[in-house]
Write an enzyme that holds these catalytic residues in place. Sequence first.
Site, short mmCIF file in Angstrom:
data_model
loop_
_atom_site.label_atom_id
_atom_site.label_comp_id
_atom_site.label_asym_id
_atom_site.label_seq_id
_atom_site.Cartn_x
_atom_site.Cartn_y
_atom_site.Cartn_z
N ASN A 132 -10.55 -3.24 -6.41
CA ASN A 132 -9.74 -2.28 -7.18
C ASN A 132 -10.34 -1.95 -8.55
O ASN A 132 -9.96 -0.95 -9.17
CB ASN A 132 -8.30 -2.79 -7.36
N ASP B 124 0.84 -1.20 0.00
CA ASP B 124 0.00 0.00 0.00
C ASP B 124 0.88 1.25 0.00
O ASP B 124 1.99 1.24 0.53
CB ASP B 124 -0.91 -0.03 1.23
C1 FPP Z 1 -1.88 0.10 -3.30
O1 FPP Z 1 -1.42 1.43 -3.40
C2 FPP Z 1 -1.39 -0.69 -4.40
C3 FPP Z 1 -2.16 -1.29 -5.33
C4 FPP Z 1 -3.62 -1.20 -5.35
C5 FPP Z 1 -1.58 -2.04 -6.44
C6 FPP Z 1 -0.28 -2.72 -6.17
C7 FPP Z 1 0.34 -2.95 -7.46
C8 FPP Z 1 1.67 -2.91 -7.74
C9 FPP Z 1 2.71 -2.76 -6.73
C10 FPP Z 1 2.13 -3.03 -9.15
C11 FPP Z 1 1.70 -4.24 -9.89
C12 FPP Z 1 2.02 -5.50 -9.20
C13 FPP Z 1 2.81 -6.48 -9.64
C14 FPP Z 1 2.93 -7.73 -8.86
C15 FPP Z 1 3.58 -6.37 -10.87
P1 FPP Z 1 -2.47 2.60 -3.50
O2 FPP Z 1 -2.58 2.99 -4.92
O3 FPP Z 1 -3.76 2.21 -2.86
O4 FPP Z 1 -1.75 3.71 -2.68
P2 FPP Z 1 -2.47 4.91 -1.89
O5 FPP Z 1 -3.24 4.29 -0.75
O6 FPP Z 1 -1.32 5.73 -1.42
O7 FPP Z 1 -3.34 5.63 -2.88
#
Ligand code: FPP
Length: 247
Positions: A65, A17
């Site tokens: 998501n 996250d």
């Molecule tokens: C949460 O950060 C992250 C996600 C919803 C996606 C995670 C994906 C990756 C790390 C990249 C793709 C994965 C792989 C395995 C190649 P957020 O966007 O919710 O962060 P925030 O809470 O700060 O908005």
Amino acid sequence: MPNSPGSIPHHVAIIMDGNGRWAQQRGLPRIEGHRRGVETVRTMIDATKALGVRYLTLYAFSVENWKRPATEVGALMGLLEFFLKRELSTLVRDQIRLRTIGRTDQLPEAVRRQLDATIAATAHFTEYTLVLALNYGSRTEVVDAARAYAAALAAGTIQADDNSWESFARHLYTADLPDPDLVIRTSGEYRVSNFMLLQAAYAEFVFTPVLWPDFGPAELEAAVTAYGKRERRFGQTSEQLKPDASR
Ligand code: FPP
């Protein structure tokens, strides 16, 4: 198993996250945070493997998501495809098995094709397993498992009087995976967000304020060290866990 001091978790599961906030803090588009998050994924595969962890599960895309803006969803799918293409030869070289949990049949075809190719090319490796949770949610997992369980009961492959957890758990996406020992969530949020709710019943949790793109080997080691100091009781008392205790 109770921990002995300095235990290394067999299975680490991570709620990655903070990508969006990492980007926003730098005046960058959110997708830049996800791009950096992919590089952390690469680092964490090596870092967990070096510590002796045998299973790494990453919450890469949840059922919820899909509610994000279409451009962000599209960019995440593109990054996933890019990651799988880029990593294939490295996963084979390092003998890493790829697995997924989640309703992956609903992912875009290009991603599914790449997943199928990588899973097939790495299926025979046994030392280390990377599990990507994709279109995953514990609640949908329970729905899918309950349907499969009911079908097995109707077909008579499960005895009608078998009320065991083990029989039910064989219908979860994680049927052939061990439960996570350590669950880490980055970015200072204290939630489980529909992630491995059943499998993490006895997991140890570590929450860190560090945003996922900044999470590195030192942060992983700190989480594993904290894990190693915990007493895992699995419902028993501390006294019972002492080696000479009469049970
Ligand atoms: C949460 O950060 C992250 C996600 C919803 C996606 C995670 C994906 C990756 C790390 C990249 C793709 C994965 C792989 C395995 C190649 P957020 O966007 O919710 O962060 P925030 O809470 O700060 O908005």
